[in-house]
Design a protein around this motif. Structure first.
Motif, PDB file in Angstrom:
ATOM      1  N   ILE A 223      -7.832  -0.045  -0.261  1.00  0.00           N
ATOM      2  CA  ILE A 223      -7.352   0.945   0.530  1.00  0.00           C
ATOM      3  C   ILE A 223      -6.136   1.393  -0.064  1.00  0.00           C
ATOM      4  CG2 ILE A 223      -6.032  -0.692   1.951  1.00  0.00           C
ATOM      5  CD1 ILE A 223      -6.755   0.931   4.367  1.00  0.00           C
ATOM      6  N   PHE A 224      -5.921   2.495   0.093  1.00  0.00           N
ATOM      7  CA  PHE A 224      -4.521   2.999  -0.324  1.00  0.00           C
ATOM      8  C   PHE A 224      -4.128   4.069   0.935  1.00  0.00           C
ATOM      9  CE2 PHE A 224      -2.154   7.049  -1.560  1.00  0.00           C
ATOM     10  CZ  PHE A 224      -0.852   6.215  -2.043  1.00  0.00           C
ATOM     11  N   ILE A 225      -2.835   3.796   1.492  1.00  0.00           N
ATOM     12  CA  ILE A 225      -2.208   4.381   2.728  1.00  0.00           C
ATOM     13  C   ILE A 225      -1.001   5.119   2.485  1.00  0.00           C
ATOM     14  CG2 ILE A 225      -3.124   2.361   4.230  1.00  0.00           C
ATOM     15  CD1 ILE A 225      -0.362   1.611   4.462  1.00  0.00           C
ATOM     16  N   GLY A 226      -0.952   6.263   3.408  1.00  0.00           N
ATOM     17  CA  GLY A 226       0.356   7.240   2.986  1.00  0.00           C
ATOM     18  C   GLY A 226      -0.084   8.711   3.616  1.00  0.00           C
ATOM     19  N   ALA A 227       0.933   9.333   3.676  1.00  0.00           N
ATOM     20  CA  ALA A 227       0.802  10.729   4.022  1.00  0.00           C
ATOM     21  C   ALA A 227       0.243  11.380   2.796  1.00  0.00           C
ATOM     22  CB  ALA A 227       2.313  11.473   4.332  1.00  0.00           C
ATOM     23  N   MET A 228      -0.823  12.032   3.148  1.00  0.00           N
ATOM     24  CA  MET A 228      -1.673  12.545   1.978  1.00  0.00           C
ATOM     25  C   MET A 228      -1.333  13.963   1.747  1.00  0.00           C
ATOM     26  SD  MET A 228      -3.644  10.049   0.863  1.00  0.00           S
ATOM     27  CE  MET A 228      -3.870   8.362   1.328  1.00  0.00           C
ATOM     28  N   ASP A 229      -0.112  14.497   1.945  1.00  0.00           N
ATOM     29  CA  ASP A 229       0.414  15.716   1.487  1.00  0.00           C
ATOM     30  C   ASP A 229       1.575  15.565   0.773  1.00  0.00           C
ATOM     31  OD1 ASP A 229       1.930  15.047   3.425  1.00  0.00           O
ATOM     32  OD2 ASP A 229       2.207  16.849   4.623  1.00  0.00           O
ATOM     33  N   ASN A 230       1.965  14.323   0.679  1.00  0.00           N
ATOM     34  CA  ASN A 230       3.338  13.721  -0.287  1.00  0.00           C
ATOM     35  C   ASN A 230       2.760  13.824  -1.748  1.00  0.00           C
ATOM     36  OD1 ASN A 230       4.638  11.504  -1.897  1.00  0.00           O
ATOM     37  ND2 ASN A 230       6.041  12.312  -0.225  1.00  0.00           N
ATOM     38  N   LEU A 231       3.644  14.488  -2.750  1.00  0.00           N
ATOM     39  CA  LEU A 231       3.138  14.459  -4.183  1.00  0.00           C
ATOM     40  C   LEU A 231       3.115  13.231  -4.649  1.00  0.00           C
ATOM     41  CD1 LEU A 231       2.958  16.110  -6.529  1.00  0.00           C
ATOM     42  CD2 LEU A 231       5.497  16.132  -6.857  1.00  0.00           C
ATOM     43  N   ILE A 284      -3.438   2.506  11.693  1.00  0.00           N
ATOM     44  CA  ILE A 284      -3.421   2.317  10.146  1.00  0.00           C
ATOM     45  C   ILE A 284      -3.811   0.832   9.887  1.00  0.00           C
ATOM     46  CG2 ILE A 284      -2.112   2.171   7.933  1.00  0.00           C
ATOM     47  CD1 ILE A 284      -1.033   4.841   8.698  1.00  0.00           C
ATOM     48  N   ALA A 285      -2.983  -0.046  10.983  1.00  0.00           N
ATOM     49  CA  ALA A 285      -3.177  -1.374  10.675  1.00  0.00           C
ATOM     50  C   ALA A 285      -4.632  -2.004  10.771  1.00  0.00           C
ATOM     51  CB  ALA A 285      -2.457  -2.353  11.669  1.00  0.00           C
ATOM     52  N   GLU A 286      -5.517  -1.352  11.777  1.00  0.00           N
ATOM     53  CA  GLU A 286      -6.842  -1.672  11.629  1.00  0.00           C
ATOM     54  C   GLU A 286      -7.607  -1.329  10.392  1.00  0.00           C
ATOM     55  OE1 GLU A 286      -8.762   0.301  15.038  1.00  0.00           O
ATOM     56  OE2 GLU A 286      -7.482  -0.801  16.565  1.00  0.00           O
ATOM     57  N   HIS A 287      -7.202  -0.494   9.785  1.00  0.00           N
ATOM     58  CA  HIS A 287      -7.836   0.127   8.484  1.00  0.00           C
ATOM     59  C   HIS A 287      -7.512  -1.171   7.436  1.00  0.00           C
ATOM     60  CE1 HIS A 287     -10.025   3.851   9.240  1.00  0.00           C
ATOM     61  NE2 HIS A 287      -8.946   3.846  10.241  1.00  0.00           N
ATOM     62  N   LEU A 288      -6.236  -1.349   7.541  1.00  0.00           N
ATOM     63  CA  LEU A 288      -5.630  -2.516   6.436  1.00  0.00           C
ATOM     64  C   LEU A 288      -6.314  -3.891   6.750  1.00  0.00           C
ATOM     65  CD1 LEU A 288      -1.745  -1.642   6.639  1.00  0.00           C
ATOM     66  CD2 LEU A 288      -3.153  -1.637   4.753  1.00  0.00           C
ATOM     67  N   HIS A 289      -6.479  -4.126   7.944  1.00  0.00           N
ATOM     68  CA  HIS A 289      -7.067  -5.372   8.345  1.00  0.00           C
ATOM     69  C   HIS A 289      -8.698  -5.389   7.932  1.00  0.00           C
ATOM     70  CE1 HIS A 289      -4.352  -6.063  11.898  1.00  0.00           C
ATOM     71  NE2 HIS A 289      -3.772  -6.122  10.730  1.00  0.00           N
ATOM     72  N   CYS A 290      -9.206  -4.644   7.753  1.00  0.00           N
ATOM     73  CA  CYS A 290     -10.758  -4.322   7.204  1.00  0.00           C
ATOM     74  C   CYS A 290     -10.710  -4.292   5.685  1.00  0.00           C
ATOM     75  CB  CYS A 290     -11.415  -2.938   7.822  1.00  0.00           C
ATOM     76  SG  CYS A 290     -11.645  -3.263   9.403  1.00  0.00           S
ATOM     77  N   ALA A 291      -9.892  -4.092   4.893  1.00  0.00           N
ATOM     78  CA  ALA A 291      -9.519  -4.186   3.597  1.00  0.00           C
ATOM     79  C   ALA A 291      -9.412  -5.337   2.927  1.00  0.00           C
ATOM     80  CB  ALA A 291      -8.508  -3.183   3.207  1.00  0.00           C
ATOM     81  N   ALA A 311       1.696  -2.778   4.551  1.00  0.00           N
ATOM     82  CA  ALA A 311       0.569  -3.686   4.201  1.00  0.00           C
ATOM     83  C   ALA A 311       0.987  -5.208   4.055  1.00  0.00           C
ATOM     84  CB  ALA A 311       0.106  -3.196   2.824  1.00  0.00           C
ATOM     85  N   MET A 312       2.184  -5.281   3.884  1.00  0.00           N
ATOM     86  CA  MET A 312       2.392  -6.823   3.822  1.00  0.00           C
ATOM     87  C   MET A 312       2.565  -7.405   5.228  1.00  0.00           C
ATOM     88  SD  MET A 312       5.549  -6.574   0.996  1.00  0.00           S
ATOM     89  CE  MET A 312       5.987  -8.212   0.819  1.00  0.00           C
ATOM     90  N   ALA A 313       3.056  -6.689   6.118  1.00  0.00           N
ATOM     91  CA  ALA A 313       3.060  -7.141   7.655  1.00  0.00           C
ATOM     92  C   ALA A 313       1.587  -7.217   8.091  1.00  0.00           C
ATOM     93  CB  ALA A 313       3.992  -5.752   8.413  1.00  0.00           C
ATOM     94  N   ALA A 314       0.852  -6.358   7.869  1.00  0.00           N
ATOM     95  CA  ALA A 314      -0.487  -6.551   8.295  1.00  0.00           C
ATOM     96  C   ALA A 314      -1.379  -7.825   7.603  1.00  0.00           C
ATOM     97  CB  ALA A 314      -1.327  -5.348   7.987  1.00  0.00           C
ATOM     98  N   GLY A 315      -0.813  -8.213   6.465  1.00  0.00           N
ATOM     99  CA  GLY A 315      -1.294  -9.305   5.934  1.00  0.00           C
ATOM    100  C   GLY A 315      -2.674  -8.889   4.831  1.00  0.00           C
TER     101      GLY A 315
END
Length: 401
Positions: A223-231, A284-291, A311-315
């Motif tokens: 998984i990779f997370i973040g605003a997807m309009d950011n350069l 976003i946390a639910e997606h992190l938990h599944c990765a 991501a660190m907080a979600a474990g």
């Protein structure tokens, strides 16, 4: 204290991006103890419900319409060259907002500029009670993009770089107190303004939004997370999908990748044949938990990364570049695996795919670090200390009021 917070970015909801997240959580903390008036601007995507929700967290909310910049690119550059103010600052400057500040300034003890774009509203006579909260250095960001070859317009940025350096030096001199998110930013801004009091206050995490996972899902899901309009995020998403993922799939054919974040650009959407591009999600946390592993292959982007903290907080175990771990304390125990080249990413991801005990170790250590060092309560307390120091200095010098 009566605190005036200036934020041309509307700081709600605190899930839109880094600027909104930091500004909202700091103002919410300060509002528990003091009177906080927020001056901000409304763009087309700010709803009436957003405004009503933000009013619940402040003493007073004053909202101006976002200015419309009708100048062309050549005019904007000419203004930058002659006046020294970047187009991003000039285009957000509201004369009506300035007039409100000038009229009401005497009733405030402290003024905070949430990100450097708001420095334009600070007059010389406000200096004794103003702080700029630099979320990330504009000069440092531009320089880093040129150094890493990730600049969108290299020629433009090479021309702009010395102008941004001149600008950052100038606006830093307007403040006796500066707040930054990383030691790198402190070192750079201190060189611009050696006599300034510069305090490093990193970001935090909202644990209600990012609870710790209940189980390790195993498998081979990245998984990779973040605003997807950011350069910087677009570059990272493309690098992960097009260069790292195929080599991981050569070893683990069932490997999947999710790119989770709002506002995916056409460049990100073109990756859909290789990865799941989710767009905005409720959690976003639910997606992190599944990765199985969160990969943060940032090659550019200055300042502390909320995505890393979350991501660190979600474990979720992390493999990250040095840029993705910027500003974080990573000595001992081990809390993430480092990688900066494609082979290093493949090796680190493979280690985590194969070693459940290592995944558990990184997960627990990372969560523990966030709980002790990167909470919004801690950041808010540190920010309040800076504001109290400004007020006390003003009182000592007889400049209050």
């Amino acid at each position: 204290m009566n605190i005036l917070m200036l934020s041309t970015t509307f700081p709600y909801p605190p899930t839109k991006g880094g600027t909104q997240v930091r500004t909202f959580h700091l103002l919410r903390y300060l509002h528990h103890f003091h009177s906080v008036t927020v001056l901000t601007q409304r763009s087309a995507d700010v709803s009436d419900a957003d405004i009503a929700a933000l009013r619940e967290h402040v003493s007073e909310l004053v909202v101006f319409d976002k200015p419309t910049d009708r100048s062309n690119k050549l005019q904007r550059f000419a203004n930058f060259l002659m006046e020294g103010t970047p187009p991003s600052v000039r285009s957000n400057y509201s004369p009506a907002m300035q007039a409100w500040i000038d009229q009401h300034i005497d009733k405030f003890d402290v003024i905070t500029c949430e990100h450097s774009v708001n420095e334009a509203y600070i007059r010389p006579e406000f200096r004794h009670k103003a702080v700029v909260n630099v979320h990330s250095s504009v000069y440092g960001s531009c320089r880093n993009q040129l150094q890493t070859g990730t600049s969108e317009h290299e020629l433009r940025d090479r021309i702009n770089l010395p102008l941004l350096k001149r600008y950052e030096k100038r606006f830093c001199s307007k403040f006796s107190h500066i707040v930054v998110t990383t030691e790198d930013d402190r070192t750079q801004l201190q060189s611009f303004h050696p006599n300034a009091a510069i305090r490093v206050i990193p970001n935090g995490v909202d644990f209600a939004e990012f609870p710790y996972r209940t189980a390790d899902p195993g498998g081979h899901h990245l998984i990779f997370i973040g605003a997807m309009d950011n350069l910087a995020n677009i570059d990272a998403a493309k690098y992960l999908t097009l260069e790292i993922l195929p080599q991981v799939q050569a070893k683990y054919p069932d490997t999947t990748l999710s790119l989770v974040g709002a506002r995916p650009t056409s460049e990100v959407l073109q990756l859909q044949d290789r990865a799941f591009v989710t767009g905005r999600v409720e959690s976003i946390a639910e997606h992190l938990h599944c990765a199985t592993v969160c990969v943060i292959p940032m090659r550019t982007g200055y300042g502390i990364k909320n995505k890393t903290l979350e991501a660190m907080a979600a474990g979720t175990p992390i493999v990250s570049s040095d840029r993705g771990l910027e500003g974080l304390q990573f000595s001992h125990p081990m809390r993430a695996l480092h990688a900066n080249t494609t082979p290093e990413y493949v090796t680190a991801i493979s280690r985590l795919f194969d070693d459940a005990a290592l995944r558990s170790q990184l997960s627990e250590n990372a969560r523990s670090l966030i709980e002790t060092e990167y909470t919004w309560e801690r950041a808010g307390h540190q920010y309040l200390q800076v504001l109290e120091e400004i007020l006390n200095r003003s009182k000592d010098s007889g400049l209050t009021g």
